[in-house]
Enzyme design. Structure first.
Site, PDB file in Angstrom:
ATOM      1  CG  HIS A  89      -1.755  -3.351   6.519  1.00 20.30           C
ATOM      2  ND1 HIS A  89      -1.279  -4.459   5.840  1.00 20.30           N
ATOM      3  CD2 HIS A  89      -2.855  -2.961   5.841  1.00 20.30           C
ATOM      4  CE1 HIS A  89      -2.054  -4.706   4.816  1.00 20.30           C
ATOM      5  NE2 HIS A  89      -3.029  -3.819   4.777  1.00 20.30           N
ATOM      6  CB  CYS A 146      -5.446   3.260   0.246  1.00 15.70           C
ATOM      7  SG  CYS A 146      -4.654   1.658   0.376  1.00 15.70           S
ATOM      8  CG  HIS A 195      -1.965  -0.873   1.375  1.00 15.14           C
ATOM      9  ND1 HIS A 195      -2.965  -0.943   0.451  1.00 15.14           N
ATOM     10  CD2 HIS A 195      -2.260  -1.795   2.319  1.00 15.14           C
ATOM     11  CE1 HIS A 195      -3.827  -1.874   0.819  1.00 15.14           C
ATOM     12  NE2 HIS A 195      -3.423  -2.426   1.937  1.00 15.14           N
TER      13      HIS A 195
END
Lengths: 122, 122
Positions: free
Chosen positions: B103, B117, B69
């Site tokens: 995450h 994102c 990401h």
């Protein structure tokens, strides 16, 4: 752990800790800088995220290349040429410039014009 | 011409013309939505850009997947788990979460917590 680049709010310009913008030098660019926020240094395998800022009166190159751009405007006002059309943009506007479409980002205001620009890893 | 998605500023939440956020439903997410700003609908060949928003008290899934990401925080305050560490983030902070790193994005304030994102095309 992953990487964090802390935002440094500055009057008139955006910056990040440990990240220095580079002048965006081409034959046709004027008053533009580029700051690679995520890219090869972060070992990002598939894409890069850059912050590009253009001074009042300035613009990026008139570009036409194979790779596409995904853009979000973060600061100031601009006029963006895509193909034959030019559009006015401001905070939060999202642009997708397909590969091989002619494009140029021009500052249309009196403060810095800044945007995030995503490209595939080249 | 390329694509423009106009930003619609709203009190407490971000939006774009013609783009509807979808609830981000997983077993471990709570109060999160996702808005695909650039992706398959724009025929983006290499990456997607999504806007994710998390309500106060909410969080995204505890994720661990192969793709990476690239993130920029746009709104509110959050706590982001990356690997074993959790970091506090706010406007403008840039995060890179490498592939296969655990995450989770948690709202740490009392207004919506929102971020861009970027992922590679899956």
């Amino acid at each position: 752990m992953g990487v964090v680049h802390r935002f440094i709010g500055r009057e008139g310009a955006f910056g990040w800790e440990g990240k220095a913008p580079e002048e965006y030098v081409t034959e046709t660019a004027k008053g533009a800088s580029i700051n690679w926020l995520i890219g090869p240094r972060e070992e990002a395998p598939h894409f890069a995220i850059r912050y590009i800022e253009v001074e009042p009166g300035g613009h990026t190159s008139l570009d036409n290349h194979e790779h596409e751009h995904g853009v979000m405007i973060l600061k100031g006002k601009g006029r963006v040429l895509m193909g034959q059309e030019e559009v006015e943009v401001g905070f939060g506007d999202i642009l997708f410039v397909p590969g091989s479409e002619r494009h140029r980002f021009r500052n249309a205001g009196d403060e810095p014009f800044g945007f995030l620009c995503v490209i595939p890893r080249l």
